[in-house]
Design a protein around this motif. Structure first.
Motif, PDB file in Angstrom:
ATOM      1  N   PRO A   1       0.832  -1.209   0.000  1.00  0.00           N
ATOM      2  CA  PRO A   1       0.000   0.000   0.000  1.00  0.00           C
ATOM      3  C   PRO A   1       0.865   1.255   0.000  1.00  0.00           C
ATOM      4  N   ASP A   2       0.370   2.311  -0.650  1.00  0.00           N
ATOM      5  CA  ASP A   2       1.137   3.556  -0.656  1.00  0.00           C
ATOM      6  C   ASP A   2       0.921   4.320   0.654  1.00  0.00           C
ATOM      7  N   ARG A   3       1.607   5.419   0.790  1.00  0.00           N
ATOM      8  CA  ARG A   3       1.578   6.203   2.033  1.00  0.00           C
ATOM      9  C   ARG A   3       0.157   6.620   2.420  1.00  0.00           C
ATOM     10  N   GLU A   4      -0.628   7.057   1.447  1.00  0.00           N
ATOM     11  CA  GLU A   4      -1.996   7.498   1.741  1.00  0.00           C
ATOM     12  C   GLU A   4      -2.868   6.320   2.186  1.00  0.00           C
ATOM     13  N   ASP A   5      -2.707   5.172   1.546  1.00  0.00           N
ATOM     14  CA  ASP A   5      -3.454   3.980   1.965  1.00  0.00           C
ATOM     15  C   ASP A   5      -3.096   3.608   3.400  1.00  0.00           C
ATOM     16  N   LEU A   6      -1.823   3.681   3.731  1.00  0.00           N
ATOM     17  CA  LEU A   6      -1.389   3.364   5.095  1.00  0.00           C
ATOM     18  C   LEU A   6      -1.939   4.370   6.096  1.00  0.00           C
TER      19      LEU A   6
ATOM     20  N   VAL B   1      -8.882  13.257   6.450  1.00  0.00           N
ATOM     21  CA  VAL B   1      -7.951  13.332   5.318  1.00  0.00           C
ATOM     22  C   VAL B   1      -8.467  14.202   4.175  1.00  0.00           C
ATOM     23  N   GLY B   2      -9.702  14.698   4.290  1.00  0.00           N
ATOM     24  CA  GLY B   2     -10.253  15.569   3.255  1.00  0.00           C
ATOM     25  C   GLY B   2     -10.660  14.839   1.988  1.00  0.00           C
ATOM     26  N   MET B   3     -11.111  13.600   2.138  1.00  0.00           N
ATOM     27  CA  MET B   3     -11.609  12.816   1.004  1.00  0.00           C
ATOM     28  C   MET B   3     -13.093  12.571   1.205  1.00  0.00           C
ATOM     29  N   SER B   4     -13.751  12.185   0.126  1.00  0.00           N
ATOM     30  CA  SER B   4     -15.142  11.781   0.273  1.00  0.00           C
ATOM     31  C   SER B   4     -15.189  10.393   0.912  1.00  0.00           C
ATOM     32  N   VAL B   5     -16.305  10.094   1.549  1.00  0.00           N
ATOM     33  CA  VAL B   5     -16.499   8.775   2.149  1.00  0.00           C
ATOM     34  C   VAL B   5     -16.362   7.703   1.067  1.00  0.00           C
ATOM     35  N   ARG B   6     -16.908   7.985  -0.094  1.00  0.00           N
ATOM     36  CA  ARG B   6     -16.847   7.018  -1.196  1.00  0.00           C
ATOM     37  C   ARG B   6     -15.396   6.725  -1.598  1.00  0.00           C
ATOM     38  N   THR B   7     -14.566   7.755  -1.654  1.00  0.00           N
ATOM     39  CA  THR B   7     -13.159   7.564  -2.024  1.00  0.00           C
ATOM     40  C   THR B   7     -12.432   6.738  -0.976  1.00  0.00           C
ATOM     41  N   VAL B   8     -12.687   7.017   0.286  1.00  0.00           N
ATOM     42  CA  VAL B   8     -12.051   6.235   1.349  1.00  0.00           C
ATOM     43  C   VAL B   8     -12.474   4.778   1.238  1.00  0.00           C
ATOM     44  N   ARG B   9     -13.769   4.537   1.084  1.00  0.00           N
ATOM     45  CA  ARG B   9     -14.251   3.144   0.938  1.00  0.00           C
ATOM     46  C   ARG B   9     -13.592   2.454  -0.253  1.00  0.00           C
ATOM     47  N   ARG B  10     -13.515   3.171  -1.379  1.00  0.00           N
ATOM     48  CA  ARG B  10     -12.932   2.593  -2.592  1.00  0.00           C
ATOM     49  C   ARG B  10     -11.459   2.251  -2.388  1.00  0.00           C
ATOM     50  N   ARG B  11     -10.723   3.156  -1.771  1.00  0.00           N
ATOM     51  CA  ARG B  11      -9.287   2.909  -1.560  1.00  0.00           C
ATOM     52  C   ARG B  11      -9.053   1.755  -0.604  1.00  0.00           C
ATOM     53  N   VAL B  12      -9.821   1.712   0.476  1.00  0.00           N
ATOM     54  CA  VAL B  12      -9.655   0.626   1.447  1.00  0.00           C
ATOM     55  C   VAL B  12     -10.058  -0.703   0.821  1.00  0.00           C
ATOM     56  N   ARG B  13     -11.112  -0.695   0.015  1.00  0.00           N
ATOM     57  CA  ARG B  13     -11.524  -1.921  -0.686  1.00  0.00           C
ATOM     58  C   ARG B  13     -10.434  -2.373  -1.652  1.00  0.00           C
ATOM     59  N   ALA B  14      -9.811  -1.446  -2.348  1.00  0.00           N
ATOM     60  CA  ALA B  14      -8.738  -1.785  -3.284  1.00  0.00           C
ATOM     61  C   ALA B  14      -7.545  -2.403  -2.552  1.00  0.00           C
ATOM     62  N   VAL B  15      -7.224  -1.885  -1.376  1.00  0.00           N
ATOM     63  CA  VAL B  15      -6.146  -2.464  -0.574  1.00  0.00           C
ATOM     64  C   VAL B  15      -6.496  -3.920  -0.256  1.00  0.00           C
ATOM     65  N   GLY B  16      -7.725  -4.137   0.212  1.00  0.00           N
ATOM     66  CA  GLY B  16      -8.162  -5.490   0.542  1.00  0.00           C
ATOM     67  C   GLY B  16      -8.098  -6.433  -0.640  1.00  0.00           C
ATOM     68  N   GLU B  17      -8.465  -5.951  -1.812  1.00  0.00           N
ATOM     69  CA  GLU B  17      -8.401  -6.786  -3.017  1.00  0.00           C
ATOM     70  C   GLU B  17      -6.962  -7.170  -3.334  1.00  0.00           C
ATOM     71  N   HIS B  18      -6.050  -6.224  -3.221  1.00  0.00           N
ATOM     72  CA  HIS B  18      -4.632  -6.511  -3.465  1.00  0.00           C
ATOM     73  C   HIS B  18      -4.097  -7.528  -2.473  1.00  0.00           C
ATOM     74  N   LEU B  19      -4.560  -7.440  -1.236  1.00  0.00           N
ATOM     75  CA  LEU B  19      -4.075  -8.339  -0.190  1.00  0.00           C
ATOM     76  C   LEU B  19      -4.787  -9.683  -0.189  1.00  0.00           C
ATOM     77  N   GLY B  20      -5.916  -9.744  -0.866  1.00  0.00           N
ATOM     78  CA  GLY B  20      -6.689 -10.982  -0.882  1.00  0.00           C
ATOM     79  C   GLY B  20      -7.504 -11.194   0.379  1.00  0.00           C
ATOM     80  N   VAL B  21      -7.910 -10.091   1.018  1.00  0.00           N
ATOM     81  CA  VAL B  21      -8.751 -10.177   2.211  1.00  0.00           C
ATOM     82  C   VAL B  21     -10.132  -9.624   1.888  1.00  0.00           C
ATOM     83  N   GLU B  22     -11.090  -9.944   2.757  1.00  0.00           N
ATOM     84  CA  GLU B  22     -12.467  -9.554   2.473  1.00  0.00           C
ATOM     85  C   GLU B  22     -12.978  -8.360   3.259  1.00  0.00           C
ATOM     86  N   THR B  23     -12.384  -8.086   4.407  1.00  0.00           N
ATOM     87  CA  THR B  23     -12.912  -7.005   5.233  1.00  0.00           C
ATOM     88  C   THR B  23     -11.863  -5.927   5.485  1.00  0.00           C
ATOM     89  N   THR B  24     -12.366  -4.758   5.840  1.00  0.00           N
ATOM     90  CA  THR B  24     -11.493  -3.650   6.191  1.00  0.00           C
ATOM     91  C   THR B  24     -10.619  -4.020   7.376  1.00  0.00           C
TER      92      THR B  24
END
Length: 85
Positions: A25-30, A49-72
């Motif tokens: 994960p990049d610095r912002e994801d961390l 962090v000054g992001m929309s809720v949707r953007t935060v959800r999308r980024r956290v979901r993308a991290v999970g997909e890369h890691l192969g996990v299902e939950t935040t």
């Protein structure tokens, strides 16, 4: 396709897969995962962090997909265990 054969136009044999670094994960994801580890909700993280809720959800979901996990929470636990946060 048998063992040891490559599909046309694949990067088999080019060594590209062997040279790839594992995904991290990049610095912002961390930062997002770190705030969640502190107990903040996704809504509170978004405000922090000054992001929309949707953007935060999308980024956290993308991290999970890369890691192969299902939950935040699994993503947060992974980052803690890896010593990243």
């Amino acid at each position: 396709m048998g063992v040891g054969t490559c599909a046309p136009r694949s990067d088999c044999g080019s060594g590209a897969a062997a040279r790839r670094e594992p995904w991290r994960p990049d610095r912002e994801d961390l930062r997002l995962l770190s705030l969640m580890a502190q107990g903040l909700t996704i809504e509170a993280v978004a405000r922090e962090v000054g992001m929309s809720v949707r953007t935060v959800r999308r980024r956290v979901r993308a991290v999970g997909e890369h890691l192969g996990v299902e939950t935040t929470m699994e993503s947060v636990v992974w980052a803690v265990r890896a010593g990243l946060i």
